[in-house]
Design an enzyme around this catalytic site. Sequence first.
Site, PDB file in Angstrom:
ATOM      1  N   LYS A  53      -5.074  16.730  94.551  1.00 28.85           N
ATOM      2  CA  LYS A  53      -3.797  16.022  94.695  1.00 28.85           C
ATOM      3  C   LYS A  53      -2.832  16.431  93.578  1.00 28.85           C
ATOM      4  O   LYS A  53      -1.652  16.691  93.805  1.00 28.85           O
ATOM      5  CB  LYS A  53      -4.031  14.495  94.678  1.00 28.85           C
ATOM      6  N   GLN A  97      -7.676   6.184  92.837  1.00 31.75           N
ATOM      7  CA  GLN A  97      -8.655   6.760  93.753  1.00 31.75           C
ATOM      8  C   GLN A  97      -9.778   5.760  94.032  1.00 31.75           C
ATOM      9  O   GLN A  97     -10.333   5.153  93.112  1.00 31.75           O
ATOM     10  CB  GLN A  97      -9.218   8.066  93.150  1.00 31.75           C
ATOM     11  N   ASP A 120      -0.063   5.229  98.563  1.00 34.69           N
ATOM     12  CA  ASP A 120      -1.207   5.201  99.482  1.00 34.69           C
ATOM     13  C   ASP A 120      -0.916   4.286 100.680  1.00 34.69           C
ATOM     14  O   ASP A 120      -1.593   4.367 101.701  1.00 34.69           O
ATOM     15  CB  ASP A 120      -2.437   4.613  98.757  1.00 34.69           C
TER      16      ASP A 120
END
Length: 297
Positions: A53, A97, A120
């Site tokens: 990412k 994460q 997200d």
Amino acid sequence: MATIIDGKKIALEIRDELKEKVSWLKSLNIKVPGLVTIVVGDNPASQSYVASKSKACNEIGMLSKIEKLPAETTEEHLLELIDHYNSNDDYHGILVQLPLPKHINEDKVIERILPEKDVDGFHPINVGRLVIGKDTFYPCTPNGILELIKRYKIETSGKHVVVVGRSNIVGKPVANMLLQKKEGANAIVTVCHSASKDLTRFTKDADILIAAIGKPNFITSDMVKDGVAVIDVGINRVEDSSSAKGYKIVGDVDFESVSKKASFISPVPGGVGPMTIAMLLQNTFLAYIKITKQKLT
Ligand code: GUN
């Protein structure tokens, strides 16, 4: 034979489009979008995801930072770090994460991220906005799926989409997105899951089948009808003695047999996977635009 959905190519196109926009900001000498990724513990898959990412951010000229915290980090410390980035003007997106170590409450962490920086799309406010069709951040994998469907001009309006899997990250959001009364959606949606009896009864009726169950090669050709469009979200490691690593990655769909019946099919790897990161970059750019606009008004 099915048209193979090339997620790698489309993801690259999106990344190039974003790179151009970031270059334009740079040429004007103004702040560029920034993403901070927080990872707790040393789960190898999580470490590898955040590295990819961050690399993708750097490649298109965005600011990127990885905060690596040890597995024994306290919940309080993690929440403080989120507070720090919530009020840091250089970072427009914050991604923690998942999964987190068991002693940390995931819900509490997700809810601490400012909804405006929640790239997200996991914050309950953003999930709620998605369900009622308001402006929000679409979670990256579902957003990537819709983008593939759109770019391959697969009709969704009035079509029966069957989603196999009800996770908060893929199944539930993608079902809600496809249900919305708008272009690129407007579908009839069925969500199947581990307790569904006679799964084939549903999958065989699907015009579009989205497999997100995490079981290697689970969907076989006898479970689908001729002409179905198949989106495979699975990323499963299976033993493979012929590979140097000793394993290979396969999807939730038995590509070999299903591709003979399908009109479209996304492969694994090279289908949905590369889209997830492209959509994360897009969401970070979107967060940047929203935050910058808010400041100017
Ligand atoms: N773990 C697995 N997928 C994801 C994702 O899309 N976002 C975050 N934050 N963690 C994940």
